[in-house]
Design an enzyme around this catalytic site. Structure first.
Site, mmCIF file in Angstrom:
data_model
loop_
_atom_site.group_PDB
_atom_site.id
_atom_site.type_symbol
_atom_site.label_atom_id
_atom_site.label_comp_id
_atom_site.label_asym_id
_atom_site.label_seq_id
_atom_site.Cartn_x
_atom_site.Cartn_y
_atom_site.Cartn_z
ATOM 1 N N ILE A 63 -17.074 12.476 -42.605
ATOM 2 C CA ILE A 63 -17.548 11.931 -41.336
ATOM 3 C C ILE A 63 -17.038 12.902 -40.271
ATOM 4 O O ILE A 63 -15.855 13.253 -40.252
ATOM 5 C CB ILE A 63 -17.050 10.485 -41.110
ATOM 6 C CG1 ILE A 63 -17.587 9.935 -39.781
ATOM 7 C CG2 ILE A 63 -15.545 10.349 -41.191
ATOM 8 C CD1 ILE A 63 -17.346 8.430 -39.589
ATOM 9 N N SER A 64 -17.933 13.382 -39.444
ATOM 10 C CA SER A 64 -17.591 14.465 -38.516
ATOM 11 C C SER A 64 -16.522 14.044 -37.508
ATOM 12 O O SER A 64 -16.378 12.874 -37.174
ATOM 13 C CB SER A 64 -18.839 14.930 -37.758
ATOM 14 O OG SER A 64 -19.726 15.585 -38.612
ATOM 15 N N GLN A 65 -15.805 15.041 -37.018
ATOM 16 C CA GLN A 65 -14.837 14.843 -35.945
ATOM 17 C C GLN A 65 -15.569 14.308 -34.710
ATOM 18 O O GLN A 65 -16.614 14.838 -34.332
ATOM 19 C CB GLN A 65 -14.179 16.186 -35.633
ATOM 20 C CG GLN A 65 -13.139 16.144 -34.535
ATOM 21 C CD GLN A 65 -12.599 17.525 -34.225
ATOM 22 O OE1 GLN A 65 -12.906 18.505 -34.921
ATOM 23 N NE2 GLN A 65 -11.797 17.625 -33.183
#
Length: 213
Positions: A63-65
């Site tokens: 899950i992206s930053q």
């Protein structure tokens, strides 16, 4: 699936971190503040949900930053009703941000496991993309083109030509380009064959997978 006052407080702290890092778009900040990111992750990682960092999810993806999500979303300059193509649905967190911004979202995911999880999960949270597709992001979605914006959420070793072709004139493609480290790159379509290219520094993404079948 609960979203408590504690979660909301942690989200506001996250929004403040993003502001301190230079995110200015109020609509993007509001979207990050509204979306229960902890629900996109395993419940045992709750303490990590509102830290500004990427985190592992299923199928060896992340899950992206939040900063990266906010940065890419801000570059797109989305207006309500814009038609946006997302390459790499992943956890669905970026998809949810695009929906919060009022975009009509078409999203492609290469990992079947993630596609199945996310296509069931997003509607439960009230986020309804126009289309979620299991397929090859490198070829885009020609039958729905042209798009006001295209966002690529994985590192691309090169810029896929079909994505440039599927932009409206005036549309923007935001894509991290490179192998180990990516340069966040934006292409703005100025005419039928004319594109303006801008670069926005280094980021790290999981690789964009081609369809090998």
């Amino acid at each position: 699936m609960k979203d408590t006052y504690r979660h909301q407080g942690l989200r506001q702290q996250l929004v403040n971190v993003l502001i301190s890092k230079g995110i200015k778009d109020q609509n993007v900040l509001k979207a990050i503040g509204n979306i229960p990111r902890h629900l996109f992750m395993d419940s045992s990682f709750l303490d990590h949900a509102y830290q500004d960092k990427a985190f592992p999810i299923a199928a060896d993806q992340t899950i992206s930053q939040p900063y990266t999500v906010a940065f890419q979303s801000e570059l797109l300059q989305i207006k309500r009703g814009d038609k946006i193509l997302e390459i790499g649905t992943g956890s669905g967190y970026q998809t949810a941000v695009l929906c919060e911004l009022g975009a009509r979202v078409y999203s492609i995911e290469r990992q079947n496991e993630l596609f199945k999880i996310t296509s069931r999960f997003l509607p439960k949270l009230g986020y309804r993309a126009k289309k979620l597709i299991f397929g090859d992001g490198y070829i885009g979605l020609e039958e729905e083109a042209p798009f006001d914006g295209i966002i690529v959420t994985a590192g691309a070793p090169f810029v896929p030509k079909p994505l440039l072709k599927q932009l409206k004139v005036g549309g923007r493609l935001v894509i991290p380009v490179g192998d180990d480290v990516q340069i966040m790159t934006m292409f703005t379509r100025k005419g039928p064959k004319e594109f303006e290219q801008e670069e926005f520094g280094e980021f790290r993404f999981v690789p964009l997978l081609e369809d090998k079948n």
